[in-house]
Scaffold this motif. Structure first.
Motif, mmCIF file in Angstrom:
data_model
loop_
_atom_site.group_PDB
_atom_site.id
_atom_site.type_symbol
_atom_site.label_atom_id
_atom_site.label_comp_id
_atom_site.label_asym_id
_atom_site.label_seq_id
_atom_site.Cartn_x
_atom_site.Cartn_y
_atom_site.Cartn_z
ATOM 1 N N GLU A 31 0.824 -1.207 0.000
ATOM 2 C CA GLU A 31 0.000 0.000 0.000
ATOM 3 C C GLU A 31 0.858 1.255 0.000
ATOM 4 O O GLU A 31 1.818 1.360 0.750
ATOM 5 C CB GLU A 31 -0.923 -0.014 1.218
ATOM 6 N N ASN A 32 0.480 2.190 -0.872
ATOM 7 C CA ASN A 32 1.146 3.490 -0.994
ATOM 8 C C ASN A 32 0.038 4.536 -1.174
ATOM 9 O O ASN A 32 -0.227 4.998 -2.269
ATOM 10 C CB ASN A 32 2.106 3.471 -2.188
ATOM 11 N N PRO A 33 -0.632 4.903 -0.069
ATOM 12 C CA PRO A 33 -1.801 5.784 -0.174
ATOM 13 C C PRO A 33 -1.459 7.247 -0.455
ATOM 14 O O PRO A 33 -2.276 7.977 -1.008
ATOM 15 C CB PRO A 33 -2.480 5.626 1.179
ATOM 16 N N THR A 34 -0.278 7.682 -0.032
ATOM 17 C CA THR A 34 0.155 9.071 -0.187
ATOM 18 C C THR A 34 1.678 9.083 -0.298
ATOM 19 O O THR A 34 2.325 8.075 -0.001
ATOM 20 C CB THR A 34 -0.284 9.926 1.027
ATOM 21 N N PRO A 35 2.279 10.207 -0.685
ATOM 22 C CA PRO A 35 3.736 10.241 -0.852
ATOM 23 C C PRO A 35 4.491 9.785 0.407
ATOM 24 O O PRO A 35 4.132 10.137 1.521
ATOM 25 C CB PRO A 35 4.030 11.716 -1.134
ATOM 26 N N ALA A 36 5.524 8.967 0.191
ATOM 27 C CA ALA A 36 6.444 8.509 1.241
ATOM 28 C C ALA A 36 5.781 7.664 2.330
ATOM 29 O O ALA A 36 6.327 7.511 3.416
ATOM 30 C CB ALA A 36 7.202 9.680 1.855
ATOM 31 N N TRP A 38 4.430 3.853 2.889
ATOM 32 C CA TRP A 38 4.403 2.502 2.331
ATOM 33 C C TRP A 38 4.255 1.488 3.454
ATOM 34 O O TRP A 38 4.904 1.608 4.484
ATOM 35 C CB TRP A 38 5.726 2.190 1.623
ATOM 36 N N TRP A 39 3.421 0.481 3.237
ATOM 37 C CA TRP A 39 3.382 -0.660 4.131
ATOM 38 C C TRP A 39 2.927 -1.884 3.371
ATOM 39 O O TRP A 39 2.394 -1.794 2.274
ATOM 40 C CB TRP A 39 2.553 -0.413 5.388
ATOM 41 N N LEU A 40 3.170 -3.037 3.955
ATOM 42 C CA LEU A 40 2.768 -4.316 3.379
ATOM 43 C C LEU A 40 1.878 -5.016 4.382
ATOM 44 O O LEU A 40 2.247 -5.179 5.547
ATOM 45 C CB LEU A 40 3.990 -5.195 3.077
ATOM 46 N N GLU A 41 0.712 -5.419 3.925
ATOM 47 C CA GLU A 41 -0.222 -6.121 4.792
ATOM 48 C C GLU A 41 -0.279 -7.572 4.345
ATOM 49 O O GLU A 41 -0.771 -7.874 3.256
ATOM 50 C CB GLU A 41 -1.602 -5.468 4.691
ATOM 51 N N ASP A 42 0.288 -8.479 5.168
ATOM 52 C CA ASP A 42 0.249 -9.893 4.835
ATOM 53 C C ASP A 42 -0.680 -10.622 5.809
ATOM 54 O O ASP A 42 -1.399 -9.981 6.583
ATOM 55 C CB ASP A 42 1.657 -10.500 4.771
ATOM 56 N N GLU A 44 -0.040 -12.203 8.430
ATOM 57 C CA GLU A 44 0.366 -12.136 9.822
ATOM 58 C C GLU A 44 0.308 -10.749 10.441
ATOM 59 O O GLU A 44 0.122 -10.622 11.649
ATOM 60 C CB GLU A 44 1.810 -12.642 9.964
ATOM 61 N N ASN A 45 0.515 -9.711 9.620
ATOM 62 C CA ASN A 45 0.740 -8.398 10.218
ATOM 63 C C ASN A 45 0.621 -7.297 9.168
ATOM 64 O O ASN A 45 0.627 -7.567 7.975
ATOM 65 C CB ASN A 45 2.151 -8.368 10.811
ATOM 66 N N THR A 46 0.569 -6.070 9.635
ATOM 67 C CA THR A 46 0.767 -4.907 8.781
ATOM 68 C C THR A 46 2.182 -4.430 9.051
ATOM 69 O O THR A 46 2.511 -4.039 10.172
ATOM 70 C CB THR A 46 -0.244 -3.785 9.096
ATOM 71 N N TRP A 47 3.039 -4.509 8.024
ATOM 72 C CA TRP A 47 4.455 -4.185 8.144
ATOM 73 C C TRP A 47 4.711 -2.790 7.612
ATOM 74 O O TRP A 47 4.463 -2.517 6.439
ATOM 75 C CB TRP A 47 5.295 -5.197 7.371
ATOM 76 N N THR A 48 5.192 -1.900 8.459
ATOM 77 C CA THR A 48 5.528 -0.548 8.038
ATOM 78 C C THR A 48 6.841 -0.583 7.275
ATOM 79 O O THR A 48 7.845 -1.098 7.773
ATOM 80 C CB THR A 48 5.661 0.392 9.247
ATOM 81 N N ILE A 49 6.824 -0.020 6.077
ATOM 82 C CA ILE A 49 8.042 0.104 5.282
ATOM 83 C C ILE A 49 8.628 1.490 5.517
ATOM 84 O O ILE A 49 9.794 1.630 5.851
ATOM 85 C CB ILE A 49 7.762 -0.148 3.790
ATOM 86 N N MET A 50 7.796 2.503 5.357
ATOM 87 C CA MET A 50 8.219 3.866 5.694
ATOM 88 C C MET A 50 6.990 4.752 5.798
ATOM 89 O O MET A 50 5.962 4.483 5.198
ATOM 90 C CB MET A 50 9.217 4.421 4.672
ATOM 91 N N ILE A 97 9.577 -3.292 8.427
ATOM 92 C CA ILE A 97 10.496 -3.859 7.453
ATOM 93 C C ILE A 97 11.750 -3.007 7.526
ATOM 94 O O ILE A 97 11.693 -1.789 7.385
ATOM 95 C CB ILE A 97 9.880 -3.875 6.041
ATOM 96 N N LYS A 98 12.878 -3.643 7.781
ATOM 97 C CA LYS A 98 14.148 -2.936 7.952
ATOM 98 C C LYS A 98 14.957 -2.866 6.656
ATOM 99 O O LYS A 98 15.746 -1.953 6.471
ATOM 100 C CB LYS A 98 14.999 -3.622 9.032
#
Length: 121
Positions: A31-36, A38-42, A44-50, A97-98
């Motif tokens: 998911e990239n709803p707005t500039p900068a 990002w996250w991934l929802e799998d 198991e979890n919602t993973w914050t990318i940035m 996410i690192k």
């Protein structure tokens, strides 16, 4: 002498292996709803990318995420939205996410068919 060299090589290999983080394959809604943001929802979890304004800064490997609008994706806000993807990543084991090692965008049908995934939005 041969024993000492072998022992040194084994010790070095074990030290490297212990310090390396294990790569995880994570698949779900990218998911990239707005500039900068990002996250991934799998499953198991919602993973914050940035997130915009986050002190953690840009995640190493973020450039591997291609322009999701060039393939199947759902537009939710101008050029922003979500898609289905698999990523090889290193996480903190909790929610972030690192490091991104690889990224592959998939057909939307793949995530829609996965009953373990929560629909984004």
């Amino acid at each position: 002498m041969k024993y000492h060299i072998t022992a040194a090589v084994i010790t070095a290999a074990l030290t490297i292996a212990a310090n390396a983080q294990a790569a995880e394959t994570r698949c779900g809604w990218i998911e990239n709803p707005t500039p900068a943001n990002w996250w991934l929802e799998d499953a198991e979890n919602t993973w914050t990318i940035m997130t915009q304004g986050d002190d953690a800064g840009e995640v190493e490997g973020i450039e591997l995420i291609s322009d999701i609008s060039e393939h199947e994706y759902v537009r939710t806000n101008g050029n922003y939205g979500y898609a289905c993807a698999c990523m090889s990543v290193e996480t903190d084991g909790k929610q972030r996410i690192k490091k991104i090692l690889s990224f592959r965008q998939l057909k939307l049908a793949r995530c829609r068919a996965d009953k373990a995934l929560k629909f984004p939005g």
